[in-house]
Design a protein around this motif. Structure first.
Motif, short mmCIF file in Angstrom:
data_model
loop_
_atom_site.label_atom_id
_atom_site.label_comp_id
_atom_site.label_asym_id
_atom_site.label_seq_id
_atom_site.Cartn_x
_atom_site.Cartn_y
_atom_site.Cartn_z
N PHE A 19 -60.57 66.39 51.11
CA PHE A 19 -60.31 64.97 51.34
C PHE A 19 -59.24 64.82 52.40
CE2 PHE A 19 -57.86 61.08 50.48
CZ PHE A 19 -58.87 60.13 50.66
N ALA A 20 -59.63 64.23 53.52
CA ALA A 20 -58.68 63.98 54.61
C ALA A 20 -57.99 62.65 54.38
CB ALA A 20 -59.40 63.97 55.95
N ASN A 21 -56.67 62.68 54.50
CA ASN A 21 -55.86 61.47 54.39
C ASN A 21 -55.42 61.10 55.80
OD1 ASN A 21 -54.09 59.41 53.81
ND2 ASN A 21 -52.52 60.75 52.95
N GLY A 22 -56.13 60.17 56.42
CA GLY A 22 -55.86 59.86 57.81
C GLY A 22 -56.13 61.08 58.67
N THR A 23 -55.14 61.55 59.41
CA THR A 23 -55.32 62.73 60.26
C THR A 23 -54.84 64.01 59.59
OG1 THR A 23 -53.22 62.19 61.35
CG2 THR A 23 -55.24 61.44 62.43
N ASN A 24 -54.47 63.94 58.32
CA ASN A 24 -54.05 65.12 57.56
C ASN A 24 -55.16 65.60 56.65
OD1 ASN A 24 -51.34 65.38 58.50
ND2 ASN A 24 -50.73 63.68 57.17
N LEU A 25 -55.36 66.91 56.62
CA LEU A 25 -56.32 67.50 55.68
C LEU A 25 -55.61 68.60 54.91
CD1 LEU A 25 -59.27 67.79 54.63
CD2 LEU A 25 -59.59 69.54 56.40
N PRO A 26 -55.10 68.30 53.70
CA PRO A 26 -54.45 69.34 52.90
C PRO A 26 -55.50 70.21 52.20
CG PRO A 26 -54.35 67.21 51.79
CD PRO A 26 -55.02 66.96 53.10
N VAL A 27 -55.29 71.51 52.27
CA VAL A 27 -56.23 72.47 51.66
C VAL A 27 -55.44 73.38 50.73
CG1 VAL A 27 -57.85 74.35 52.08
CG2 VAL A 27 -57.76 72.41 53.66
N ARG A 28 -55.85 73.42 49.47
CA ARG A 28 -55.19 74.28 48.48
C ARG A 28 -55.58 75.74 48.70
NH1 ARG A 28 -50.89 71.94 45.99
NH2 ARG A 28 -51.33 69.72 45.74
N ILE A 29 -54.61 76.63 48.54
CA ILE A 29 -54.86 78.06 48.72
C ILE A 29 -54.18 78.83 47.61
CG2 ILE A 29 -55.01 77.86 51.24
CD1 ILE A 29 -52.11 79.06 51.30
N PRO A 30 -54.59 80.10 47.40
CA PRO A 30 -53.79 80.97 46.54
C PRO A 30 -52.41 81.15 47.17
CG PRO A 30 -55.95 81.94 47.00
CD PRO A 30 -55.80 80.77 47.92
N GLY A 31 -51.43 81.47 46.40
CA GLY A 31 -50.07 81.56 46.92
C GLY A 31 -49.96 82.52 48.10
#
Length: 622
Positions: free
Chosen positions: A132-144
């Motif tokens: 899910f992109a929030n405006g021009t940001n796309l946060p992506v969850r990763i393993p640590g």
């Protein structure tokens, strides 16, 4: 042990705070405590920053403006933190329906934005439908991701380049395009705020890490590509004669025409045995990558030695539609700009192997590239050319966060324009932005320069461009050219390839000049207020005159008097900002001319004044 630790922490903190004499926000104070920055202006012993290697393949179809791409990103976490999220910037989503925007765009340019077709992390597929992109940001969850570790992303994507509503990128005209911000890129994670989560809304500009780019750009056969970095496969994409001309330009001081109108009519400029060509460019230690394409632009090129110590040369290009006659002079103006930057101001060897000025749709800078609209007025063309090229040093060489600190790059481009334009054409008096400062001085939107750019609206222009440029100019006047350049070079040595913040600049300059300039930094950059000088009294003293100048405002500015004598002669008297260093609000200047004065004017070209009505004195009867 806990009590001993608390005692040591308190002593260390007290020392840091005592040294830190400029106003400093709490989040910056924490960087001193962590040792990532220092009150000397140099990076702290624990300074770090992250980086990435990008391998990008794009296909661009000028007829439809469709860009399809795939990229491999290998990202290195040098921070002490375990990262569990990676924030991507999708700048084409500025045009996406529903995205926040700070400027209007045409409804016909509203698009679906950048579409992520596939993504994998270290070879494991990601369900892109859940991103899910929030405006021009796309946060992506990763393993640590721990300190010192790398993570690999493989991404395929597409979007349609905007035809109109030009905002630093888009179609210039049929058969010519300037393409920037065309790939998903990882945002900056720094020692101050963590992830850069600022939205790109079209006004504020960019903040990027220093990265390596290995880029392959596929376009139809007759299109030429110019880009950030080195062209690695000239013989595969250009006919031998044109590679020869390019090589010639890279070694000669004169102007070489690589492509002219005759060549365009004749054809055969690019490789002719296949319907498409893939142009390969590589760039290291740069903050961004951009490219331009055209099937009808001519190409003028020259080069010059920018580092006499090594003999290193920089190639300078102008690529343009020949109907824009002003562009025929741009290659020379660009060359003179780079020469002035290398030898006069800031007297630092130009850092890149080429600078390409493109006849474009905007007034914007990119590493090794400039996108400038044509201008018929000669002075305006020179001023625009040198302004955008000067950005090479700020934000690219120095890694400025221009999203939040526009004054740390636009202010430098403005003083560069003021100083270099008259070197190119001595008839130019470049006053870009000066009148705007006088007009807004002291009003409710006239906020301190250090106010984050993201928090500005009406005051964005003056705070980003002329006000900081004046501050730099006044310090240059105070120190003299040699000492100013020495101090500025200390800043370069400390922070090239890194991410300086305001106090890093101020303290680097103090250290480089071996002089505490905080009295001026605080008044000009941190405090509210306005500049306002006045002639309060003129007295005849023997054969001369005594002129009293009052500083009604609280901003220290140079004092410039123009004395008009009755015999028609004129004398100019200048005092730098040092006359206000002790906090005095009045200054007396003695005129020892031995002849009659008709009138006196107070004011200089780059000195704003909130109320100029008290800046003139006339002798009785005049």
């Amino acid at each position: 042990m806990r009590k001993i630790f608390l005692f040591l922490f308190a002593v260390t903190s007290a020392f840091v705070y005592a040294q830190n004499t400029l106003p400093t926000p709490g989040n910056i104070l924490k960087t001193y405590e962590k040792g990532t920055r220092s009150v000397t202006g140099a990076p702290g012993v624990n300074y770090w920053q992250n980086s990435a290697d990008y391998t990008i393949h794009v296909n661009f179809f000028p007829g439809t403006r469709l860009l399809t791409g795939s990229e491999e990103i290998v990202y290195t976490n040098n921070s002490p933190d375990v990262l569990r999220l990676i924030n991507f910037k999708l700048f084409p989503d500025f045009y996406k329906k529903g995205s926040p925007r700070g400027r209007m765009i045409s409804p016909t340019d509203v698009s679906e934005g950048m579409v992520i077709d596939q993504m994998s992390i270290d070879g494991k597929p990601v369900d892109v439908s859940k991103l899910f992109a929030n405006g021009t940001n796309l946060p992506v969850r990763i393993p640590g991701l721990e300190k010192g570790k790398k993570i690999r992303f493989d991404i395929s994507y597409h979007y349609t380049l905007n035809k109109g509503s030009h905002n630093r990128t888009g179609e210039i005209e049929p058969g010519a395009d300037f393409i920037a911000y065309f790939f998903p890129r990882i945002a900056v994670y720094d020692d101050i705020a963590g992830w850069d989560m600022n939205q790109y809304t079209g006004t504020q500009e960019f903040y990027n890490d220093f990265c390596h780019f290995n880029t392959f750009i596929t376009v139809p056969q007759n299109f030429v590509v110019w880009a950030t970095g080195e062209l690695e496969n000239c013989n595969e994409v250009l006919a031998p004669e044109f590679c020869k001309r390019l090589q010639q330009a890279e070694g000669n001081d004169g102007v070489t025409t690589i492509i002219d109108s005759f060549d365009l009519k004749k054809g055969g400029i690019t490789a002719t045995d296949k319907p498409e060509n893939t142009w390969h460019f590589e760039a290291d230690d740069v903050t961004d990558f951009a490219f331009a394409v055209s099937d009808h632009y001519i190409w003028k090129s020259t080069s010059l030695v920018v580092d006499p110590g090594t003999g290193r040369r920089t190639r300078v290009d102008a690529v343009f539609n020949p109907k824009h006659k002003d562009y025929f002079r741009v290659v020379n103006d660009a060359r003179k700009t780079i020469e002035a930057m290398s030898y006069v101001f800031p007297a630092w060897p130009y850092p890149y192997s080429h600078e390409t000025v493109v006849d474009g749709l905007d007034q914007m800078e990119y590493p090794m590239m400039v996108n400038d609209n044509p201008l018929e007025d000669v002075a305006e063309s020179i001023e625009l050319t040198d302004h955008e090229i000067f950005h090479t040093m700020f934000p690219f060489y120095m890694g400025i966060n221009e999203t939040e600190r526009a004054w740390m790059d636009e202010g430098w481009a403005t003083i560069g324009e003021w100083l270099i334009s008259p070197m190119i054409d001595s008839s130019i008096v470049d006053l870009y932005g000066v009148s705007a400062v006088s007009a807004s001085a002291g009003d409710e939107y006239d906020l301190p320069i250090v106010t984050p750019s993201t928090e500005l609206n009406r005051g964005y222009f003056t705070n980003s461009y002329p006000k900081p440029a004046m501050g730099y100019l006044y310090i240059k006047d105070l120190l003299g050219d040699a000492l100013f350049n020495k101090a500025l070079h200390r800043y370069f040595e400390n922070w090239h390839g890194k991410h300086p913040m305001p106090n890093d600049f101020f303290y680097s300059m103090n250290e480089g000049a071996d002089r505490n300039l905080n009295w001026f930094w605080e008044k000009w950059f941190f405090e509210t207020g306005y500049p306002d000088l006045a002639i309060s009294l003129v007295l005849k003293k023997g054969k001369g005159y005594s002129v009293k100048v009052n500083s009604i405002g609280n901003k220290p500015v140079p004092v410039d008097l123009t004395v008009y004598y009755s015999d028609g002669t004129i004398e100019k008297i200048h005092r730098n900002i040092g006359v206000w260093e002790k906090g005095n609000t009045a200054l007396t200047i003695e005129i020892k001319a031995g002849k009659k004065v008709d009138r006196i004017h107070l004011g200089g070209a780059h000195v704003p004044d909130a109320d100029p009505r008290n800046n003139d004195w006339s002798a009785p009867g005049k």
